[in-house]
Scaffold this active site. Structure first.
Site, PDB file in Angstrom:
ATOM      1  N   ASP A   1      31.560  20.239  30.449  1.00 21.65           N
ATOM      2  CA  ASP A   1      30.422  20.111  31.361  1.00 21.65           C
ATOM      3  C   ASP A   1      29.763  18.745  31.065  1.00 21.65           C
ATOM      4  O   ASP A   1      30.205  17.726  31.578  1.00 21.65           O
ATOM      5  CB  ASP A   1      29.509  21.306  31.087  1.00 21.65           C
ATOM      6  CG  ASP A   1      28.281  21.361  31.957  1.00 21.65           C
ATOM      7  OD1 ASP A   1      28.385  21.810  33.104  1.00 21.65           O
ATOM      8  OD2 ASP A   1      27.204  20.974  31.493  1.00 21.65           O
TER       9      ASP A   1
ATOM     10  N   LYS B   1      33.733  31.197  22.454  1.00 21.37           N
ATOM     11  CA  LYS B   1      34.584  32.329  22.791  1.00 21.37           C
ATOM     12  C   LYS B   1      35.374  32.075  24.079  1.00 21.37           C
ATOM     13  O   LYS B   1      36.375  32.698  24.351  1.00 21.37           O
ATOM     14  CB  LYS B   1      33.724  33.581  23.005  1.00 21.37           C
ATOM     15  CG  LYS B   1      32.859  33.942  21.836  1.00 21.37           C
ATOM     16  CD  LYS B   1      31.991  35.176  22.206  1.00 21.37           C
ATOM     17  CE  LYS B   1      30.941  35.430  21.174  1.00 21.37           C
ATOM     18  NZ  LYS B   1      30.010  36.509  21.615  1.00 21.37           N
ATOM     19  N   GLY B   2      34.866  31.141  24.881  1.00 15.57           N
ATOM     20  CA  GLY B   2      35.337  31.025  26.265  1.00 15.57           C
ATOM     21  C   GLY B   2      36.801  30.703  26.464  1.00 15.57           C
ATOM     22  O   GLY B   2      37.382  31.067  27.484  1.00 15.57           O
TER      23      GLY B   2
ATOM     24  N   ARG C   1      39.792  38.256  35.811  1.00 20.47           N
ATOM     25  CA  ARG C   1      41.018  37.449  35.900  1.00 20.47           C
ATOM     26  C   ARG C   1      40.783  36.167  36.686  1.00 20.47           C
ATOM     27  O   ARG C   1      41.423  35.153  36.462  1.00 20.47           O
ATOM     28  CB  ARG C   1      42.084  38.210  36.703  1.00 20.47           C
ATOM     29  CG  ARG C   1      42.743  39.290  35.959  1.00 20.47           C
ATOM     30  CD  ARG C   1      43.579  40.126  36.923  1.00 20.47           C
ATOM     31  NE  ARG C   1      44.290  41.106  36.158  1.00 20.47           N
ATOM     32  CZ  ARG C   1      45.507  40.934  35.671  1.00 20.47           C
ATOM     33  NH1 ARG C   1      46.175  39.831  35.904  1.00 20.47           N
ATOM     34  NH2 ARG C   1      46.075  41.856  34.941  1.00 20.47           N
TER      35      ARG C   1
ATOM     36  N   PHE D   1      27.789  26.325  38.249  1.00 22.67           N
ATOM     37  CA  PHE D   1      28.057  27.252  37.155  1.00 22.67           C
ATOM     38  C   PHE D   1      29.152  28.239  37.562  1.00 22.67           C
ATOM     39  O   PHE D   1      29.153  28.755  38.678  1.00 22.67           O
ATOM     40  CB  PHE D   1      26.772  27.995  36.796  1.00 22.67           C
ATOM     41  CG  PHE D   1      26.884  28.774  35.527  1.00 22.67           C
ATOM     42  CD1 PHE D   1      26.788  28.150  34.293  1.00 22.67           C
ATOM     43  CD2 PHE D   1      27.099  30.141  35.564  1.00 22.67           C
ATOM     44  CE1 PHE D   1      26.899  28.871  33.115  1.00 22.67           C
ATOM     45  CE2 PHE D   1      27.219  30.876  34.391  1.00 22.67           C
ATOM     46  CZ  PHE D   1      27.122  30.237  33.167  1.00 22.67           C
TER      47      PHE D   1
ATOM     48  N   LYS E   1      33.803  19.316  34.851  1.00 24.44           N
ATOM     49  CA  LYS E   1      32.823  18.999  35.908  1.00 24.44           C
ATOM     50  C   LYS E   1      32.496  17.508  35.793  1.00 24.44           C
ATOM     51  O   LYS E   1      31.561  17.142  35.068  1.00 24.44           O
ATOM     52  CB  LYS E   1      31.537  19.798  35.705  1.00 24.44           C
ATOM     53  CG  LYS E   1      31.691  21.310  35.720  1.00 24.44           C
ATOM     54  CD  LYS E   1      30.322  21.951  35.470  1.00 24.44           C
ATOM     55  CE  LYS E   1      30.387  23.429  35.219  1.00 24.44           C
ATOM     56  NZ  LYS E   1      29.104  23.989  34.748  1.00 24.44           N
TER      57      LYS E   1
ATOM     58  N   GLU F   1      39.921  24.194  25.069  1.00 26.75           N
ATOM     59  CA  GLU F   1      38.527  24.464  25.479  1.00 26.75           C
ATOM     60  C   GLU F   1      38.532  25.032  26.908  1.00 26.75           C
ATOM     61  O   GLU F   1      39.425  24.717  27.709  1.00 26.75           O
ATOM     62  CB  GLU F   1      37.737  23.142  25.389  1.00 26.75           C
ATOM     63  CG  GLU F   1      36.335  23.152  25.931  1.00 26.75           C
ATOM     64  CD  GLU F   1      35.378  24.073  25.197  1.00 26.75           C
ATOM     65  OE1 GLU F   1      35.684  25.276  25.103  1.00 26.75           O
ATOM     66  OE2 GLU F   1      34.294  23.617  24.777  1.00 26.75           O
ATOM     67  N   ASP F   2      37.546  25.848  27.214  1.00 28.55           N
ATOM     68  CA  ASP F   2      37.487  26.426  28.561  1.00 28.55           C
ATOM     69  C   ASP F   2      37.000  25.427  29.597  1.00 28.55           C
ATOM     70  O   ASP F   2      37.614  25.216  30.621  1.00 28.55           O
ATOM     71  CB  ASP F   2      36.601  27.699  28.580  1.00 28.55           C
ATOM     72  CG  ASP F   2      35.220  27.477  27.965  1.00 28.55           C
ATOM     73  OD1 ASP F   2      34.909  26.354  27.531  1.00 28.55           O
ATOM     74  OD2 ASP F   2      34.444  28.454  27.912  1.00 28.55           O
TER      75      ASP F   2
ATOM     76  N   ASP G   1      31.432  33.000  30.475  1.00 30.10           N
ATOM     77  CA  ASP G   1      30.427  34.058  30.599  1.00 30.10           C
ATOM     78  C   ASP G   1      29.136  33.571  31.229  1.00 30.10           C
ATOM     79  O   ASP G   1      28.831  32.381  31.241  1.00 30.10           O
ATOM     80  CB  ASP G   1      30.083  34.622  29.221  1.00 30.10           C
ATOM     81  CG  ASP G   1      29.235  33.641  28.396  1.00 30.10           C
ATOM     82  OD1 ASP G   1      29.641  32.477  28.268  1.00 30.10           O
ATOM     83  OD2 ASP G   1      28.153  34.035  27.918  1.00 30.10           O
TER      84      ASP G   1
ATOM     85  N   ARG H   1      33.363  37.664  31.104  1.00 29.56           N
ATOM     86  CA  ARG H   1      34.510  36.985  30.479  1.00 29.56           C
ATOM     87  C   ARG H   1      35.845  37.612  30.869  1.00 29.56           C
ATOM     88  O   ARG H   1      36.874  36.959  30.851  1.00 29.56           O
ATOM     89  CB  ARG H   1      34.393  37.022  28.952  1.00 29.56           C
ATOM     90  CG  ARG H   1      33.250  36.210  28.384  1.00 29.56           C
ATOM     91  CD  ARG H   1      33.423  36.077  26.874  1.00 29.56           C
ATOM     92  NE  ARG H   1      32.220  35.643  26.194  1.00 29.56           N
ATOM     93  CZ  ARG H   1      31.850  34.375  26.045  1.00 29.56           C
ATOM     94  NH1 ARG H   1      32.588  33.424  26.552  1.00 29.56           N
ATOM     95  NH2 ARG H   1      30.746  34.067  25.397  1.00 29.56           N
TER      96      ARG H   1
HETATM   97  P1  IMP Z   1      29.085  20.872  27.370  1.00 35.68           P
HETATM   98  O1  IMP Z   1      28.824  20.695  25.925  1.00 35.68           O
HETATM   99  O2  IMP Z   1      27.901  20.539  28.222  1.00 35.68           O
HETATM  100  O3  IMP Z   1      30.324  20.103  27.830  1.00 35.68           O
HETATM  101  O4  IMP Z   1      29.326  22.402  27.636  1.00 35.68           O
HETATM  102  C1  IMP Z   1      30.499  23.023  27.198  1.00 35.68           C
HETATM  103  C2  IMP Z   1      30.294  24.491  26.905  1.00 35.68           C
HETATM  104  O5  IMP Z   1      29.226  25.033  27.690  1.00 35.68           O
HETATM  105  C3  IMP Z   1      31.539  25.264  27.282  1.00 35.68           C
HETATM  106  O6  IMP Z   1      32.349  25.443  26.157  1.00 35.68           O
HETATM  107  C4  IMP Z   1      30.986  26.573  27.794  1.00 35.68           C
HETATM  108  O7  IMP Z   1      30.830  27.476  26.734  1.00 35.68           O
HETATM  109  C5  IMP Z   1      29.617  26.230  28.322  1.00 35.68           C
HETATM  110  N1  IMP Z   1      29.638  26.015  29.791  1.00 35.68           N
HETATM  111  C6  IMP Z   1      29.532  24.843  30.456  1.00 35.68           C
HETATM  112  N2  IMP Z   1      29.576  25.019  31.783  1.00 35.68           N
HETATM  113  C7  IMP Z   1      29.728  26.353  31.962  1.00 35.68           C
HETATM  114  C8  IMP Z   1      29.875  27.164  33.143  1.00 35.68           C
HETATM  115  O8  IMP Z   1      29.866  26.702  34.301  1.00 35.68           O
HETATM  116  N3  IMP Z   1      30.025  28.496  32.920  1.00 35.68           N
HETATM  117  C9  IMP Z   1      30.049  29.055  31.677  1.00 35.68           C
HETATM  118  N4  IMP Z   1      29.929  28.325  30.556  1.00 35.68           N
HETATM  119  C10 IMP Z   1      29.760  26.990  30.703  1.00 35.68           C
END
Ligand code: IMP
Length: 195
Positions: free
Chosen positions: A117, A58-59, A182, A166, A145, A113-114, A173, A179
């Site tokens: 990580d 959703k992000g 702003r 985070f 990150k 993508e938001d 979220d 979410r």
């Molecule tokens: P990854 O698979 O570890 O790269 O994580 C990606 C997903 O984890 C993103 O699409 C977010 O939904 C969630 N995510 C990762 N880091 C954060 C954060 O700092 N805040 C909120 N959601 C996060």
């Protein structure tokens, strides 16, 4: 690209969610200014290509919306729902709650993508898309990150590199809260009696 650090004159502003507090990190205007730069590039790169833009729910919904408005890009939109986080921790498993319905074969695909990580979510999804033989795949992500990255994810249109903490707001979220902000906030301290 340098890691983003908030300007010294950024007002100290907190939001509370559950037992956690979050501190103002990237203000709205800074996000919008950066999106304008990315949008100009995307508009140029996809001129005449009718890309398939896949937004990761959703992000990324606010990022998608602002990118679309700023670039006025001609393209088709689809959505996929991918989940890998619980609270403030990556579980390492990716769940596909809803799939994109569009045919990807021979399309120029732009994933929106938001945040990247560990890169686990996109590593899973890009592999899956490639099996369907798109013409090209590019990635737009608002945040990355680099210190957390465990998979070889290349972001073609990146908003900001951030330290490994985070964040919430602007679509992101904490347990489904935050979410709608702003601005983007970073995890600060446990709530120790804030008013
Ligand atoms: P990854 O698979 O570890 O790269 O994580 C990606 C997903 O984890 C993103 O699409 C977010 O939904 C969630 N995510 C990762 N880091 C954060 C954060 O700092 N805040 C909120 N959601 C996060």
């Amino acid at each position: 690209m340098q890691t983003f650090h908030p300007p010294a004159n950024l007002p100290t502003q907190y939001v509370k969610m559950g037992e956690l507090r979050f501190r103002l990190f990237i203000p709205d205007q800074t996000i919008q200014d950066r999106i304008k730069v990315l949008s100009d590039q995307i508009k140029k790169d996809y001129a005449g290509k009718n890309p398939l833009i896949i937004c990761v729910l959703k992000g990324a919904i606010l990022f998608l919306s602002d990118l679309m408005k700023a670039s006025e890009i001609e393209g088709q939109i689809d959505f996929v729902r991918l989940t890998s986080y619980e609270g403030t921790v990556s579980t390492g498993n990716v769940t596909e709650g809803m799939s994109a319905a569009s045919n990807v074969k021979d399309r120029d695909v732009l994933i929106v993508e938001d945040i990247v990580d560990t890169g686990n979510t996109l590593n899973y999804y890009i592999k899956k898309l490639k099996e369907q033989e798109p013409k090209s795949i590019k990635l737009a992500a608002l945040l990355l990150k680099p210190e957390a990255l465990k998979f070889p994810i290349e972001v073609d249109y990146l908003g900001f590199k951030i330290p490994n903490f985070f964040v919430v707001g602007y679509g992101l979220d904490y347990n489904e809260e935050g979410r709608g902000f702003r601005d983007i906030y970073q995890l600060d301290l446990p709530d120790v009696g804030l008013k």
